[in-house]
Design a protein around this motif. Sequence first.
Motif, PDB file in Angstrom:
ATOM      1  N   GLU A  63      -1.601   0.464  -2.150  1.00  0.00           N
ATOM      2  CA  GLU A  63      -1.257  -0.366  -0.561  1.00  0.00           C
ATOM      3  C   GLU A  63       0.692  -0.825   0.029  1.00  0.00           C
ATOM      4  OE1 GLU A  63      -5.758  -1.171   1.700  1.00  0.00           O
ATOM      5  OE2 GLU A  63      -4.566  -2.360   0.395  1.00  0.00           O
ATOM      6  N   LEU A  64       0.794  -0.431   1.463  1.00  0.00           N
ATOM      7  CA  LEU A  64       1.770  -1.097   1.459  1.00  0.00           C
ATOM      8  C   LEU A  64       1.755  -2.264   1.923  1.00  0.00           C
ATOM      9  CD1 LEU A  64       5.327  -1.080   2.119  1.00  0.00           C
ATOM     10  CD2 LEU A  64       3.947  -0.397   3.755  1.00  0.00           C
ATOM     11  N   ASN A  65       1.276  -3.743   1.288  1.00  0.00           N
ATOM     12  CA  ASN A  65       1.070  -5.071   1.783  1.00  0.00           C
ATOM     13  C   ASN A  65       1.872  -5.575   2.434  1.00  0.00           C
ATOM     14  OD1 ASN A  65       1.118  -8.460   0.773  1.00  0.00           O
ATOM     15  ND2 ASN A  65      -1.015  -7.569   0.368  1.00  0.00           N
ATOM     16  N   SER A  66       2.994  -5.363   2.230  1.00  0.00           N
ATOM     17  CA  SER A  66       4.099  -6.237   3.500  1.00  0.00           C
ATOM     18  C   SER A  66       5.400  -5.656   3.413  1.00  0.00           C
ATOM     19  CB  SER A  66       4.362  -7.162   2.851  1.00  0.00           C
ATOM     20  OG  SER A  66       4.538  -8.109   1.536  1.00  0.00           O
ATOM     21  N   HIS A  67       6.376  -5.370   4.183  1.00  0.00           N
ATOM     22  CA  HIS A  67       7.101  -5.384   4.450  1.00  0.00           C
ATOM     23  C   HIS A  67       8.296  -5.693   5.344  1.00  0.00           C
ATOM     24  CE1 HIS A  67       7.630  -2.574   8.320  1.00  0.00           C
ATOM     25  NE2 HIS A  67       5.802  -2.900   7.786  1.00  0.00           N
ATOM     26  N   ARG A  68       9.713  -5.771   4.845  1.00  0.00           N
ATOM     27  CA  ARG A  68       9.954  -6.119   6.051  1.00  0.00           C
ATOM     28  C   ARG A  68      11.298  -5.333   6.395  1.00  0.00           C
ATOM     29  NH1 ARG A  68      12.091 -12.633   4.750  1.00  0.00           N
ATOM     30  NH2 ARG A  68      13.794 -11.620   6.875  1.00  0.00           N
ATOM     31  N   THR A  69      11.595  -4.267   7.336  1.00  0.00           N
ATOM     32  CA  THR A  69      12.453  -3.634   7.136  1.00  0.00           C
ATOM     33  C   THR A  69      14.225  -4.155   6.718  1.00  0.00           C
ATOM     34  OG1 THR A  69      11.736  -2.327   9.191  1.00  0.00           O
ATOM     35  CG2 THR A  69      13.686  -1.672   8.820  1.00  0.00           C
ATOM     36  N   ASN A  70      14.140  -3.207   5.621  1.00  0.00           N
ATOM     37  CA  ASN A  70      16.099  -3.467   5.066  1.00  0.00           C
ATOM     38  C   ASN A  70      15.825  -4.610   4.322  1.00  0.00           C
ATOM     39  OD1 ASN A  70      16.882  -1.100   6.835  1.00  0.00           O
ATOM     40  ND2 ASN A  70      17.320  -1.913   8.155  1.00  0.00           N
ATOM     41  N   ARG A  71      14.397  -5.270   4.087  1.00  0.00           N
ATOM     42  CA  ARG A  71      15.095  -6.636   3.049  1.00  0.00           C
ATOM     43  C   ARG A  71      13.872  -6.677   2.294  1.00  0.00           C
ATOM     44  NH1 ARG A  71      16.040 -11.984   4.869  1.00  0.00           N
ATOM     45  NH2 ARG A  71      15.562 -11.989   3.291  1.00  0.00           N
ATOM     46  N   SER A  72      12.408  -6.299   2.324  1.00  0.00           N
ATOM     47  CA  SER A  72      11.796  -6.162   1.236  1.00  0.00           C
ATOM     48  C   SER A  72      10.432  -5.283   1.691  1.00  0.00           C
ATOM     49  CB  SER A  72      10.900  -7.528   0.556  1.00  0.00           C
ATOM     50  OG  SER A  72      10.420  -8.305   1.880  1.00  0.00           O
ATOM     51  N   VAL A  73       9.471  -4.551   0.253  1.00  0.00           N
ATOM     52  CA  VAL A  73       8.719  -4.273   0.732  1.00  0.00           C
ATOM     53  C   VAL A  73       7.407  -4.632  -0.854  1.00  0.00           C
ATOM     54  CG1 VAL A  73       9.555  -2.191  -1.507  1.00  0.00           C
ATOM     55  CG2 VAL A  73       7.618  -1.818   0.742  1.00  0.00           C
ATOM     56  N   ARG A  74       5.770  -4.424  -0.315  1.00  0.00           N
ATOM     57  CA  ARG A  74       5.205  -4.603  -1.600  1.00  0.00           C
ATOM     58  C   ARG A  74       4.304  -3.777  -1.568  1.00  0.00           C
ATOM     59  NH1 ARG A  74       2.786 -10.738  -3.112  1.00  0.00           N
ATOM     60  NH2 ARG A  74       4.832 -10.968  -3.888  1.00  0.00           N
ATOM     61  N   PHE A  75       3.837  -3.311  -3.261  1.00  0.00           N
ATOM     62  CA  PHE A  75       3.057  -2.339  -3.399  1.00  0.00           C
ATOM     63  C   PHE A  75       1.676  -2.645  -3.951  1.00  0.00           C
ATOM     64  CE2 PHE A  75       5.963   0.754  -2.336  1.00  0.00           C
ATOM     65  CZ  PHE A  75       6.422   1.458  -1.695  1.00  0.00           C
ATOM     66  N   VAL A  76       0.495  -3.358  -3.439  1.00  0.00           N
ATOM     67  CA  VAL A  76      -0.592  -4.084  -4.466  1.00  0.00           C
ATOM     68  C   VAL A  76      -1.402  -2.398  -4.421  1.00  0.00           C
ATOM     69  CG1 VAL A  76      -2.410  -5.249  -4.489  1.00  0.00           C
ATOM     70  CG2 VAL A  76      -0.647  -5.781  -2.795  1.00  0.00           C
ATOM     71  N   PHE A  77      -1.747  -2.138  -5.902  1.00  0.00           N
ATOM     72  CA  PHE A  77      -2.524  -1.769  -6.557  1.00  0.00           C
ATOM     73  C   PHE A  77      -3.868  -1.613  -6.551  1.00  0.00           C
ATOM     74  CE2 PHE A  77       1.698  -0.580  -8.128  1.00  0.00           C
ATOM     75  CZ  PHE A  77       2.357   0.729  -8.091  1.00  0.00           C
ATOM     76  N   LEU A  78      -4.392  -0.238  -6.076  1.00  0.00           N
ATOM     77  CA  LEU A  78      -6.208  -0.439  -6.224  1.00  0.00           C
ATOM     78  C   LEU A  78      -6.812   0.099  -7.047  1.00  0.00           C
ATOM     79  CD1 LEU A  78      -5.616   1.486  -2.670  1.00  0.00           C
ATOM     80  CD2 LEU A  78      -6.053  -1.159  -2.541  1.00  0.00           C
ATOM     81  N   ASP A  79      -7.835   0.297  -7.297  1.00  0.00           N
ATOM     82  CA  ASP A  79      -8.971   0.924  -8.271  1.00  0.00           C
ATOM     83  C   ASP A  79      -8.914   2.401  -8.053  1.00  0.00           C
ATOM     84  OD1 ASP A  79     -10.862   1.589  -6.542  1.00  0.00           O
ATOM     85  OD2 ASP A  79     -12.240  -0.125  -6.745  1.00  0.00           O
ATOM     86  N   GLN A  80      -9.685   2.794  -9.058  1.00  0.00           N
ATOM     87  CA  GLN A  80      -9.534   4.599  -8.705  1.00  0.00           C
ATOM     88  C   GLN A  80     -10.418   4.428  -7.812  1.00  0.00           C
ATOM     89  OE1 GLN A  80      -7.559   6.692 -10.552  1.00  0.00           O
ATOM     90  NE2 GLN A  80      -6.254   5.150 -11.843  1.00  0.00           N
ATOM     91  N   GLU A  81     -11.101   4.641  -7.161  1.00  0.00           N
ATOM     92  CA  GLU A  81     -12.453   4.586  -5.710  1.00  0.00           C
ATOM     93  C   GLU A  81     -11.146   3.828  -4.713  1.00  0.00           C
ATOM     94  OE1 GLU A  81     -13.885   3.101  -8.779  1.00  0.00           O
ATOM     95  OE2 GLU A  81     -13.980   5.087  -8.949  1.00  0.00           O
ATOM     96  N   LYS A  82      -9.899   3.660  -4.921  1.00  0.00           N
ATOM     97  CA  LYS A  82      -9.124   3.767  -4.063  1.00  0.00           C
ATOM     98  C   LYS A  82      -9.820   1.983  -3.140  1.00  0.00           C
ATOM     99  CE  LYS A  82      -7.608   8.200  -2.812  1.00  0.00           C
ATOM    100  NZ  LYS A  82      -8.136   9.339  -1.284  1.00  0.00           N
ATOM    101  N   ARG A  83      -9.642   0.949  -3.941  1.00  0.00           N
ATOM    102  CA  ARG A  83     -10.231  -0.245  -2.946  1.00  0.00           C
ATOM    103  C   ARG A  83      -9.318  -1.611  -4.157  1.00  0.00           C
ATOM    104  NH1 ARG A  83     -16.368   1.287  -5.172  1.00  0.00           N
ATOM    105  NH2 ARG A  83     -15.675   0.183  -6.837  1.00  0.00           N
ATOM    106  N   SER A  84      -9.598  -2.573  -3.045  1.00  0.00           N
ATOM    107  CA  SER A  84      -9.051  -3.464  -3.625  1.00  0.00           C
ATOM    108  C   SER A  84      -9.378  -4.288  -4.871  1.00  0.00           C
ATOM    109  CB  SER A  84      -9.138  -4.328  -2.193  1.00  0.00           C
ATOM    110  OG  SER A  84      -8.349  -4.013  -1.572  1.00  0.00           O
ATOM    111  N   MET A  85      -8.239  -4.901  -5.672  1.00  0.00           N
ATOM    112  CA  MET A  85      -9.024  -5.669  -6.428  1.00  0.00           C
ATOM    113  C   MET A  85      -8.621  -6.692  -6.957  1.00  0.00           C
ATOM    114  SD  MET A  85      -8.648  -3.076  -9.596  1.00  0.00           S
ATOM    115  CE  MET A  85      -6.427  -2.519  -9.270  1.00  0.00           C
ATOM    116  N   PRO A  86      -9.331  -8.376  -7.684  1.00  0.00           N
ATOM    117  CA  PRO A  86      -9.132  -9.099  -7.817  1.00  0.00           C
ATOM    118  C   PRO A  86      -7.271  -9.620  -8.358  1.00  0.00           C
ATOM    119  CG  PRO A  86     -11.307  -8.685  -8.527  1.00  0.00           C
ATOM    120  CD  PRO A  86     -10.965  -7.605  -7.469  1.00  0.00           C
TER     121      PRO A  86
END
Length: 137
Positions: A63-86
């Motif tokens: 998931e694109l967890n956060s972004h600031r245009t022309n500054r930063s982007v964070r992708f947080v990976f999910l499990d194989q069922e596309k669910r968030s993980m701790p």
Amino acid sequence: MPLSATRTKHRFMVEYSVNASPKILYPYLASPSGLAQWFCQEVRLEENQRYNFIWDNQSHFAELNSHRTNRSVRFVFLDQEKRSMPDANYLDFTIEESQLTQEVFLRVLDYSDETDDIELQEMWDGLVQQLRELVGG
């Protein structure tokens, strides 16, 4: 001493100078078409703003967890069922520009199970070199 069943994650950070403006660099970090040119085989944007990163013909959802245009982007990976993980793996790309020298830097934060700093350094060196060739710097 018994081995712990839980694996600890490793935080690897590296910074590169890039001879391109943040406006030119950002689409290569935040868009599926830009990422597919240097970062992995293919990237698909799926429903619910989920990204499907494909390496070696295997899907890795994030998931694109956060972004600031022309500054930063964070992708947080999910499990194989596309669910968030701790304590999920994530990638954070931050663009910084020196006000003094006008130099642009790309900081990569790779938070994952991979603990070999030498291997990570070599991998990111190669990836960022491809990115530099694309943006002309």
